[in-house]
Structures are given as C-alpha cells and as structure tokens.
Scaffold this motif. Sequence first.
Motif, PDB file in Angstrom:
ATOM      1  N   GLY A 206       0.816  -1.211   0.000  1.00  0.00           N
ATOM      2  CA  GLY A 206       0.000   0.000   0.000  1.00  0.00           C
ATOM      3  C   GLY A 206       0.846   1.256   0.000  1.00  0.00           C
ATOM      4  O   GLY A 206       0.530   2.232  -0.692  1.00  0.00           O
ATOM      5  N   TYR A 207       1.941   1.242   0.774  1.00  0.00           N
ATOM      6  CA  TYR A 207       2.814   2.415   0.857  1.00  0.00           C
ATOM      7  C   TYR A 207       3.514   2.666  -0.469  1.00  0.00           C
ATOM      8  O   TYR A 207       3.688   3.823  -0.887  1.00  0.00           O
ATOM      9  CB  TYR A 207       3.836   2.180   1.966  1.00  0.00           C
ATOM     10  N   LEU A 208       3.907   1.604  -1.146  1.00  0.00           N
ATOM     11  CA  LEU A 208       4.537   1.757  -2.457  1.00  0.00           C
ATOM     12  C   LEU A 208       3.547   2.290  -3.487  1.00  0.00           C
ATOM     13  O   LEU A 208       3.877   3.178  -4.284  1.00  0.00           O
ATOM     14  CB  LEU A 208       5.104   0.413  -2.917  1.00  0.00           C
ATOM     15  N   LEU A 209       2.342   1.760  -3.472  1.00  0.00           N
ATOM     16  CA  LEU A 209       1.331   2.242  -4.423  1.00  0.00           C
ATOM     17  C   LEU A 209       0.969   3.694  -4.148  1.00  0.00           C
ATOM     18  O   LEU A 209       0.608   4.435  -5.071  1.00  0.00           O
ATOM     19  CB  LEU A 209       0.081   1.355  -4.348  1.00  0.00           C
ATOM     20  N   PHE A 216       3.000  10.375 -11.044  1.00  0.00           N
ATOM     21  CA  PHE A 216       2.010  10.279 -12.120  1.00  0.00           C
ATOM     22  C   PHE A 216       1.422  11.653 -12.451  1.00  0.00           C
ATOM     23  O   PHE A 216       1.451  12.098 -13.601  1.00  0.00           O
ATOM     24  CB  PHE A 216       0.907   9.308 -11.712  1.00  0.00           C
ATOM     25  N   VAL A 217       0.903  12.321 -11.432  1.00  0.00           N
ATOM     26  CA  VAL A 217       0.227  13.610 -11.667  1.00  0.00           C
ATOM     27  C   VAL A 217       1.211  14.656 -12.162  1.00  0.00           C
ATOM     28  O   VAL A 217       0.938  15.384 -13.132  1.00  0.00           O
ATOM     29  CB  VAL A 217      -0.481  14.084 -10.379  1.00  0.00           C
ATOM     30  N   LEU A 218       2.382  14.739 -11.515  1.00  0.00           N
ATOM     31  CA  LEU A 218       3.367  15.735 -11.939  1.00  0.00           C
ATOM     32  C   LEU A 218       3.869  15.437 -13.344  1.00  0.00           C
ATOM     33  O   LEU A 218       3.981  16.343 -14.182  1.00  0.00           O
ATOM     34  CB  LEU A 218       4.533  15.751 -10.946  1.00  0.00           C
ATOM     35  N   GLY A 219       4.160  14.154 -13.620  1.00  0.00           N
ATOM     36  CA  GLY A 219       4.650  13.789 -14.946  1.00  0.00           C
ATOM     37  C   GLY A 219       3.648  14.069 -16.045  1.00  0.00           C
ATOM     38  O   GLY A 219       4.002  14.582 -17.113  1.00  0.00           O
ATOM     39  N   VAL A 220       2.383  13.756 -15.792  1.00  0.00           N
ATOM     40  CA  VAL A 220       1.338  14.031 -16.785  1.00  0.00           C
ATOM     41  C   VAL A 220       1.217  15.531 -17.031  1.00  0.00           C
ATOM     42  O   VAL A 220       1.093  15.982 -18.180  1.00  0.00           O
ATOM     43  CB  VAL A 220      -0.012  13.442 -16.314  1.00  0.00           C
ATOM     44  N   GLY A 221       1.274  16.311 -15.949  1.00  0.00           N
ATOM     45  CA  GLY A 221       1.191  17.769 -16.108  1.00  0.00           C
ATOM     46  C   GLY A 221       2.308  18.324 -16.957  1.00  0.00           C
ATOM     47  O   GLY A 221       2.096  19.205 -17.802  1.00  0.00           O
ATOM     48  N   VAL A 257       5.594   7.629 -16.575  1.00  0.00           N
ATOM     49  CA  VAL A 257       5.586   6.184 -16.808  1.00  0.00           C
ATOM     50  C   VAL A 257       6.702   5.501 -16.021  1.00  0.00           C
ATOM     51  O   VAL A 257       6.471   4.513 -15.306  1.00  0.00           O
ATOM     52  CB  VAL A 257       5.717   5.875 -18.310  1.00  0.00           C
ATOM     53  N   GLY A 258       7.929   6.013 -16.136  1.00  0.00           N
ATOM     54  CA  GLY A 258       9.066   5.389 -15.467  1.00  0.00           C
ATOM     55  C   GLY A 258       8.932   5.391 -13.959  1.00  0.00           C
ATOM     56  O   GLY A 258       9.122   4.355 -13.303  1.00  0.00           O
ATOM     57  N   GLY A 259       8.588   6.553 -13.390  1.00  0.00           N
ATOM     58  CA  GLY A 259       8.446   6.641 -11.942  1.00  0.00           C
ATOM     59  C   GLY A 259       7.331   5.756 -11.424  1.00  0.00           C
ATOM     60  O   GLY A 259       7.496   5.021 -10.448  1.00  0.00           O
ATOM     61  N   SER A 260       6.184   5.802 -12.089  1.00  0.00           N
ATOM     62  CA  SER A 260       5.038   4.978 -11.659  1.00  0.00           C
ATOM     63  C   SER A 260       5.360   3.495 -11.772  1.00  0.00           C
ATOM     64  O   SER A 260       5.012   2.693 -10.888  1.00  0.00           O
ATOM     65  CB  SER A 260       3.807   5.313 -12.502  1.00  0.00           C
ATOM     66  N   MET A 261       6.042   3.106 -12.851  1.00  0.00           N
ATOM     67  CA  MET A 261       6.368   1.699 -13.053  1.00  0.00           C
ATOM     68  C   MET A 261       7.337   1.181 -11.989  1.00  0.00           C
ATOM     69  O   MET A 261       7.253   0.026 -11.562  1.00  0.00           O
ATOM     70  CB  MET A 261       6.967   1.480 -14.444  1.00  0.00           C
ATOM     71  N   MET A 262       8.256   2.037 -11.532  1.00  0.00           N
ATOM     72  CA  MET A 262       9.207   1.597 -10.514  1.00  0.00           C
ATOM     73  C   MET A 262       8.491   1.290  -9.207  1.00  0.00           C
ATOM     74  O   MET A 262       8.789   0.285  -8.542  1.00  0.00           O
ATOM     75  CB  MET A 262      10.279   2.662 -10.298  1.00  0.00           C
ATOM     76  N   TYR A 263       7.544   2.135  -8.822  1.00  0.00           N
ATOM     77  CA  TYR A 263       6.760   1.860  -7.615  1.00  0.00           C
ATOM     78  C   TYR A 263       5.936   0.583  -7.789  1.00  0.00           C
ATOM     79  O   TYR A 263       5.843  -0.240  -6.866  1.00  0.00           O
ATOM     80  CB  TYR A 263       5.826   3.028  -7.308  1.00  0.00           C
ATOM     81  N   LEU A 264       5.327   0.445  -8.966  1.00  0.00           N
ATOM     82  CA  LEU A 264       4.498  -0.737  -9.220  1.00  0.00           C
ATOM     83  C   LEU A 264       5.344  -2.009  -9.219  1.00  0.00           C
ATOM     84  O   LEU A 264       4.944  -3.031  -8.648  1.00  0.00           O
ATOM     85  CB  LEU A 264       3.779  -0.581 -10.559  1.00  0.00           C
ATOM     86  N   MET A 265       6.514  -1.963  -9.828  1.00  0.00           N
ATOM     87  CA  MET A 265       7.391  -3.134  -9.841  1.00  0.00           C
ATOM     88  C   MET A 265       7.822  -3.512  -8.437  1.00  0.00           C
ATOM     89  O   MET A 265       7.863  -4.697  -8.074  1.00  0.00           O
ATOM     90  CB  MET A 265       8.619  -2.846 -10.724  1.00  0.00           C
ATOM     91  N   ALA A 266       8.153  -2.505  -7.623  1.00  0.00           N
ATOM     92  CA  ALA A 266       8.547  -2.786  -6.240  1.00  0.00           C
ATOM     93  C   ALA A 266       7.398  -3.435  -5.480  1.00  0.00           C
ATOM     94  O   ALA A 266       7.602  -4.386  -4.713  1.00  0.00           O
ATOM     95  CB  ALA A 266       8.988  -1.495  -5.547  1.00  0.00           C
TER      96      ALA A 266
END
Length: 296
Positions: A206-209, A216-221, A257-266
Amino acid sequence: MNTVTYRLLTSWEVRPFLFLFFLGLGLLYTAGWMRLRRRGKRGKLAAGWRLAFYWAALLLLVVALMSPLDVLSADLFFMHMIQHLVMTMISAPLLMLANPMPFLIWGLPDRLRHPVGRFLTSFLRRRSPIRERLRTATHGAYVWVVMVGILWGWHDFRLYNLAQGEGWIHDLEHLTFYGSALLYWWRVTGAGPRLHPRMSRGGAVGYLLAGIPATFVLGVGIAFSTTVIYTYYETRPRLLGLSVLDDQTIGGIIMWVGGSMMYLMAALIVVGIWLYEQEKRPVFPRPPEGHDMNKS
C-alpha cells in the motif's frame, strides 16, 4: 562524430571529494560486512547479496553524478529525469536493502566502534525522548509528505531554473531528492535503525502504491503542457534535434511512466515475496474425521 556521442565518450566529470566519499563508505561497509561474516553472521544479516546491493547503489550514484548522464542533464530535461530516477528509484532502494547502519558501525576501528555503539544505544534506547520524537517525525505519512513536497517543490519552474544555474543549489536539489528517497525506502525495507515496527507485506504494498500519484500527476502535467515550463533549457544547445518543448514532453513521460512503473514493480516484488513465504509455510494435515483433538 556527432555532439551527443562525443559528450558521451568524453564527459566523465569525476569530483574527487565525492568519489573518495563514496569509496570510503564502500570500504567501510565492506570491512563491517567481513567482520560480521567472520563472527558467523552469514545468514540474512551478512548475506552476499547485501554487499553486492550496497556497491551497486554507490556505483549508480557515481554514474548519476559524475558520468555523461550528469553532463547531458544540463542540456536535456529528459536526461535530468533519468538521472533522478537512477538516484531515487534504483540506487536508494538498493542502499536501504543493504541495511547499511550495522555494517558501517562494525566497519569502524574498535576504539571508535564501541563508543559509537554505546552512543547510539543510549540515543535510541526504547524510552528515550529523542527516540520518541524521531519516531513521530519519521511516521510513514510524514515521510510521504516530505518526499512528495521535495519532488513537487523542486519542479516548480522558478526553483528548477534557479537550481540549474547555480552549482551548489543543484547539489542541494540532488541531496534533498536522495535524502527523501532514502527515508521513503527505509520505511519500506525496515532497515536499521529500527524506530518503527516493520511494515507488513500488505502495508508495504500500500505504501509503495501511494507513491505512484506523486510522479504520475506531476509527470502528466509536464508531458501535456503546451508551453515551455523550464525556460532554462531555452538557453542551452539543442541536442538530438529536439525542441525544448519536445524534450520537456519526453521528460514528463519518463517521470510519469518510469516513476510509476518503478513503484508498481517494487509492489509486485513485495507481493511475490509474500506469496513465496506463504508457499514455504508448513501445511499441517487435517485430523481424520471423527478424531477428537482433546484426546491427542
């Protein structure tokens, strides 16, 4: 030879103090690891993978801060985003998985190790007021807020432009990025010093997610901005034929994408470890039907 290739081959900018600092930390950790191995701590504490992870974390810091990646980040926004990902999403978790504190202490000479150990024991004793304040200050929610605040704060266009123009401010940016990442991954991994109970597997997932929305929000912006946010790059030579806006878009996508994927992979790795642990738990056979357990 084009400009980018030339800079990739020739732009290693070794900073002697920083290099020697990393080398000293590596040697100190290795000395402590070897001492604990000789004392029979070959299991989870002084496992070989911890030493490998620690040196990999330091090597990645050298690559991020002294290689052409650092030099090119001065001209390309997306290279700067890659640099930050290497530091905060790869090096920082590897360093915390290596659990550096006990090894660094054991790496000290005896005349220093004993007083340092006594000081830390007194400083972090169970009912110490200082320990309680540190426990409060490093609560998971506060650490998350600090990490997100530093990430978003430094990506304010005024602070970002200022940091790229001043060397010491840029160093401060990297220091705060890496420091907040270490705090975050410290809570996830449960590395020493142990001020908090280790997170459950579900809590760690949960903490990683919870880290995903920050990038995500900053990157999309940044990725979908139709105007140049970081005007500093308008003064830099344009490499790879990229316009400032295209460079900014790629950098935003890398963060998103990269930042979000790293959290998801962890998080997926933690789930995988949890499933492996469940599979290894002993399964007790059910008693035969009609068997009275109280008579056993």
